[in-house]
Design a protein around this motif. Structure first.
Motif, PDB file in Angstrom:
ATOM      1  N   ARG A 147      89.137  13.912 -75.895  1.00 47.65           N
ATOM      2  CA  ARG A 147      89.748  13.467 -74.636  1.00 47.65           C
ATOM      3  C   ARG A 147      89.895  11.944 -74.576  1.00 47.65           C
ATOM      4  NH1 ARG A 147      89.904  16.190 -69.391  1.00 47.65           N
ATOM      5  NH2 ARG A 147      90.312  14.609 -67.817  1.00 47.65           N
ATOM      6  N   TRP A 198      94.389  15.619 -70.159  1.00 44.32           N
ATOM      7  CA  TRP A 198      93.910  16.442 -69.049  1.00 44.32           C
ATOM      8  C   TRP A 198      93.702  17.899 -69.455  1.00 44.32           C
ATOM      9  CZ3 TRP A 198      98.460  13.834 -69.399  1.00 44.32           C
ATOM     10  CH2 TRP A 198      99.604  14.583 -69.623  1.00 44.32           C
ATOM     11  N   LYS A 199      94.240  18.291 -70.616  1.00 42.97           N
ATOM     12  CA  LYS A 199      94.064  19.661 -71.096  1.00 42.97           C
ATOM     13  C   LYS A 199      92.828  19.811 -71.982  1.00 42.97           C
ATOM     14  CE  LYS A 199      99.000  20.755 -71.195  1.00 42.97           C
ATOM     15  NZ  LYS A 199     100.126  21.127 -72.079  1.00 42.97           N
ATOM     16  N   LEU A 200      92.195  18.713 -72.333  1.00 47.14           N
ATOM     17  CA  LEU A 200      91.082  18.727 -73.286  1.00 47.14           C
ATOM     18  C   LEU A 200      89.738  18.686 -72.571  1.00 47.14           C
ATOM     19  CD1 LEU A 200      92.571  16.121 -75.767  1.00 47.14           C
ATOM     20  CD2 LEU A 200      92.602  18.616 -75.999  1.00 47.14           C
ATOM     21  N   GLU A 201      88.797  19.441 -73.097  1.00 46.85           N
ATOM     22  CA  GLU A 201      87.443  19.433 -72.536  1.00 46.85           C
ATOM     23  C   GLU A 201      86.477  18.626 -73.398  1.00 46.85           C
ATOM     24  OE1 GLU A 201      85.954  23.191 -71.244  1.00 46.85           O
ATOM     25  OE2 GLU A 201      87.927  23.829 -70.563  1.00 46.85           O
ATOM     26  N   ASP A 202      86.740  18.568 -74.700  1.00 46.15           N
ATOM     27  CA  ASP A 202      85.867  17.840 -75.622  1.00 46.15           C
ATOM     28  C   ASP A 202      86.015  16.333 -75.377  1.00 46.15           C
ATOM     29  OD1 ASP A 202      84.438  16.748 -77.727  1.00 46.15           O
ATOM     30  OD2 ASP A 202      85.776  17.500 -79.292  1.00 46.15           O
ATOM     31  N   PRO A 203      84.920  15.646 -74.968  1.00 40.55           N
ATOM     32  CA  PRO A 203      85.017  14.201 -74.701  1.00 40.55           C
ATOM     33  C   PRO A 203      85.434  13.398 -75.933  1.00 40.55           C
ATOM     34  CG  PRO A 203      82.881  15.069 -73.978  1.00 40.55           C
ATOM     35  CD  PRO A 203      83.593  16.172 -74.692  1.00 40.55           C
TER      36      PRO A 203
END
Length: 143
Positions: A101, A93-98
Motif C-alpha cells: 500500500r 485503496w484496494k490494497l490491505e498489505d501495508p
C-alpha cells in the motif's frame, strides 16, 4: 515573456519532459511485456497498449513539451496517461498489505503531482500563446 523567463520555462519543460520521455517512455518500451503483464494483472481493459504503445505516446508528448511543437497538446497527452495510470495501476485503496500500500500510495500521488503540472503547463501554454518563448510552434488551443 522575457528571454530570461523563457529560458527558465524551457529548462522546466526539458526537465519535465526528460522524466516522461526518457525515463517513463523508454522504460515502457524496454519492458513492454512486463508492462502488459502488469496491466493485465490489474484488470486494465486494454493491456496490450501498456507497453510500447504507451512508451511511444509518452515520448511524443514529452518531445512536444520540450521542443515546443504544440506543447499544449503534449501536456494533454501526458495528462491522458497519468489519469488511468493512477486509477488502474496505483489503486492503493484496494490494497490491505501495508508493504504494498505505501509504495502504491506514493506512486498515485506522484501521478497526481504530474497531472497538476500538466494542467498548469496547459493553461500557461494556452494563455501565453505566441508569447511563449523558445518553441517551434505556438500552442494549438486558444481560449
Amino acid at each position: 515573456m522575457s528571454a530570461a523567463t523563457g529560458i527558465i520555462n524551457l529548462i522546466g519543460r526539458v526537465l519535465f519532459a526528460y522524466f516522461f520521455g526518457a525515463v517513463a517512455g523508454v522504460g515502457h518500451i524496454r519492458r513492454s511485456k512486463a508492462m502488459e503483464g502488469y496491466a493485465k494483472s490489474t484488470g486494465f481493459p486494454v493491456p496490450a497498449i501498456a507497453g510500447w504503445p504507451v512508451g511511444l505516446w509518452l515520448i511524443v508528448g514529452a518531445a512536444s513539451i520540450a521542443i515546443g511543437v504544440w506543447p499544449d497538446i503534449g501536456a494533454l497527452m501526458i495528462a491522458a496517461f497519468l489519469i488511468p495510470a493512477a486509477v488502474f495501476f496505483h489503486a492503493f485503496w484496494k490494497l490491505e498489505d501495508p508493504g504494498q500500500r505505501q509504495p502504491q500510495t506514493q506512486f498515485f500521488w506522484r501521478n497526481m503531482i504530474g497531472l497538476g503540472a500538466c494542467a498548469m503547463m496547459f493553461a500557461m501554454f494556452v494563455a501565453l500563446g505566441h508569447a511563449l518563448r523558445f518553441t517551434v510552434t505556438a500552442p494549438l488551443f486558444t481560449f
